[in-house]
Design an enzyme around this catalytic site. Structure first.
Site, PDB file in Angstrom:
ATOM      1  N   PRO A  98       0.819  -1.205   0.000  1.00 27.84           N
ATOM      2  CA  PRO A  98       0.000   0.000   0.000  1.00 27.84           C
ATOM      3  C   PRO A  98       0.861   1.267   0.000  1.00 27.84           C
ATOM      4  O   PRO A  98       1.912   1.305   0.646  1.00 27.84           O
ATOM      5  CB  PRO A  98      -0.835  -0.108   1.274  1.00 27.84           C
ATOM      6  CG  PRO A  98      -0.353  -1.292   2.006  1.00 27.84           C
ATOM      7  CD  PRO A  98       0.629  -2.048   1.175  1.00 27.84           C
ATOM      8  N   GLY A 102       3.818   3.641   5.257  1.00 26.60           N
ATOM      9  CA  GLY A 102       4.960   3.361   6.132  1.00 26.60           C
ATOM     10  C   GLY A 102       5.688   2.073   5.798  1.00 26.60           C
ATOM     11  O   GLY A 102       6.572   1.643   6.537  1.00 26.60           O
ATOM     12  N   GLY A 104       7.345   1.463   2.860  1.00 28.74           N
ATOM     13  CA  GLY A 104       8.458   1.650   1.916  1.00 28.74           C
ATOM     14  C   GLY A 104       8.080   1.449   0.460  1.00 28.74           C
ATOM     15  O   GLY A 104       8.930   1.058  -0.353  1.00 28.74           O
ATOM     16  N   SER A 105       6.826   1.746   0.098  1.00 27.72           N
ATOM     17  CA  SER A 105       6.416   1.468  -1.290  1.00 27.72           C
ATOM     18  C   SER A 105       7.257   2.257  -2.293  1.00 27.72           C
ATOM     19  O   SER A 105       7.629   1.715  -3.346  1.00 27.72           O
ATOM     20  CB  SER A 105       4.922   1.737  -1.502  1.00 27.72           C
ATOM     21  OG  SER A 105       4.661   3.108  -1.387  1.00 27.72           O
ATOM     22  N   ALA A 107      10.430   3.311  -2.132  1.00 24.95           N
ATOM     23  CA  ALA A 107      11.771   2.723  -2.293  1.00 24.95           C
ATOM     24  C   ALA A 107      11.678   1.368  -2.991  1.00 24.95           C
ATOM     25  O   ALA A 107      12.555   1.010  -3.788  1.00 24.95           O
ATOM     26  CB  ALA A 107      12.439   2.573  -0.929  1.00 24.95           C
ATOM     27  N   ALA A 108      10.610   0.626  -2.716  1.00 22.02           N
ATOM     28  CA  ALA A 108      10.465  -0.696  -3.346  1.00 22.02           C
ATOM     29  C   ALA A 108      10.208  -0.546  -4.850  1.00 22.02           C
ATOM     30  O   ALA A 108      10.769  -1.292  -5.662  1.00 22.02           O
ATOM     31  CB  ALA A 108       9.335  -1.472  -2.683  1.00 22.02           C
ATOM     32  N   ASP A 149      15.035   3.113   4.517  1.00 24.07           N
ATOM     33  CA  ASP A 149      14.073   2.365   3.687  1.00 24.07           C
ATOM     34  C   ASP A 149      14.776   1.711   2.499  1.00 24.07           C
ATOM     35  O   ASP A 149      14.631   0.507   2.261  1.00 24.07           O
ATOM     36  CB  ASP A 149      12.964   3.293   3.156  1.00 24.07           C
ATOM     37  CG  ASP A 149      11.997   3.720   4.239  1.00 24.07           C
ATOM     38  OD1 ASP A 149      12.313   3.497   5.430  1.00 24.07           O
ATOM     39  OD2 ASP A 149      10.928   4.264   3.909  1.00 24.07           O
TER      40      ASP A 149
END
Ligand code: MEV
Length: 312
Positions: A98, A102, A104-105, A107-108, A149
Site C-alpha cells: 500500500p 509506512g 516503503g512502497s 523505495a520498493a 528504507d
C-alpha cells in the site's frame, strides 16, 4: 519479457530519530512485493505504467533529461549508472505494497525498476550501488531521508542502521512473529518528517533528549533480538510508541490499534514508519497471532499481515 521484484519493509524501532543520526532497526517484509516487468519494442519511447499510482509516463529523451518525477528520475539514474541510452519499451509496475502506509512502497518501486532495467540489459549493479541510486529518489519523496528504507529493501535483510555508518546486519537469535496492521489512513512521510522537524527547531534540546531516548531503546531492542528475549523487545517497542506520541506522529487510529493489540496479549506494539496513519506493528507469539489479528480487525485495521522475522 524481464521481471524483477522488490520487498516492502517495516521499521521495528527508531523511525524519525534515525533522521537525526540515531540508530534504527528495520526488517524486510518479503511477502509484500512490487513487481516490474519490461519488454523492449522498436519505438523511441519508454512507456512507464504504474497502475497503482494511476500513472502512465511516456519517457522521451527530452523527458528523461529533464523530469523530476521519481519514476523518471530512477530510470535516468539507472541508465546513467549503466552507461546506456534510453531504449523503447513498456515497463509496468504493479505493487502489493500500500502507498503512503509506512511500508516503503516508494523505495520498493524504485528498487524494482533499477533491477528490471539492469537485468533486461544483461548487466549487473552491486546491491550497494542499487541502494545509492534508490536513495536519490527517496530525497524526492521527502527532503531528508535517513536512507533506512532503501537500505533494508535493497539488501532484503534485517538491519541495524545508522546514517553514515557501515551497514550492520541484525543477527536474530530466535525468529519472532510480527503482525502489521494498516489503519487505512494514507499518510505522507514528508508531512510527518516535516512536523518532527518543526518540533525539533522549536525546542532542539527537548528534541535531542527524545532522540537519545529512542536511541537507547534501539540498543536495548537490538540486545533483546540478538539474545532472543521477546518480552524485552516488546517492552522497548511499547516505550518507543510513547516517544513517537511525544513527537506527535501517532494518530487516534494508530493508538486504537496499539491499545487493541496490547489488550489482546501482544508482547509489544507501536506505530511503524512515518506515522500519522499508515501501519502499526505488534509483536506476538505464534500462538497469539490469530487472536491478536482478530482484535486488530475489530479495532478497525483494514488489513493485517503476519510475518516471521528470521536471521540474516
Ligand atoms: C520512514 O520509513 C522512516 C522515517 O524515519 C523517515 C526516514 O528515516 O527517512 C520516518
Amino acid at each position: 519479457m524481464t521481471t524483477a521484484t522488490a520487498c516492502a519493509k517495516c521499521i521495528l524501532l527508531g523511525e524519525h530519530a534515525v533522521v537525526y543520526d540515531r540508530p534504527a532497526l528495520a526488517v524486510p517484509v518479503s511477502s509484500l512485493r512490487v513487481t516490474a516487468t519490461l519488454e523492449s519494442n522498436n519505438t523511441p519511447v519508454l512507456e512507464l505504467v504504474a497502475d497503482d499510482l494511476g500513472e502512465t509516463i511516456l519517457v522521451t529523451p527530452d523527458i528523461l533529461a529533464r523530469s523530476a518525477q521519481a519514476l523518471v528520475v530512477i530510470v535516468r539514474e539507472t541508465l546513467h549508472a549503466l552507461g546506456q541510452p534510453l531504449f523503447g519499451g513498456r515497463l509496468v509496475i504493479s505493487s502489493k505494497i500500500p502507498i503512503a502506509s509506512g511500508l516503503g512502497s516508494g523505495a520498493a518501486i524504485s528498487t524494482a525498476i533499477v533491477r528490471v532495467i539492469t537485468t533486461h540489459l544483461g548487466l549487473t549493479l552491486s546491491t550497494d550501488h542499487i541502494n545509492q541510486l534508490v536513495y536519490k529518489t527517496e530525497t524526492l519523496y521527502h527532503g531528508t531521508p535517513s536512507g533506512i528504507d532503501n537500505t533494508v529493501i535493497a539488501f532484503e535483510k534485517p538491519v541495524y542502521f545508522k546514517r553514515g555508518m557501515p551497514l550492520e546486519l541484525l543477527s536474530i537469535h530466535n525468529p519472532f512473529t510480527l503482525l502489521i496492521a494498516d489503519t487505512g489512513v494514507a499518510a505522507s512521510t514528508r508531512v510527518s518528517v516535516g512536523h518532527v522537524r518543526e518540533l525539533h527547531d522549536a525546542n532542539p534540546a527537548l528534541s535531542e533528549t527524545r532522540m537519545d531516548a529512542v536511541a537507547a531503546l534501539v540498543e536495548r531492542a537490538r540486545t533483546a533480538i540478538e539474545s532472543g528475549e521477546s518480552s524485552a523487545l516488546g517492552t522497548a517497542m511499547d516505550e518507543n510508541h510513547a516517544l513517537l506520541q511525544q513527537l506527535e506522529v501517532s494518530s487516534p487510529e494508530l493508538d486504537r490499534l496499539v491499545t487493541a493489540a496490547r489488550s489482546a496479549g501482544a508482547l509489544g506494539a507501536k506505530l511503524s514508519g512515518g506515522g500519522m496513519g499508515g501501519n502499526m506493528i505488534a509483536l506476538v507469539t505464534p500462538e497469539q497471532a490469530s487472536s491478536v489479528a482478530a482484535a486488530l480487525r475489530q479495532a478497525g485495521a483494514v488489513r493485517v499481515i503476519e510475518t516471521t522475522v528470521s536471521g540474516s
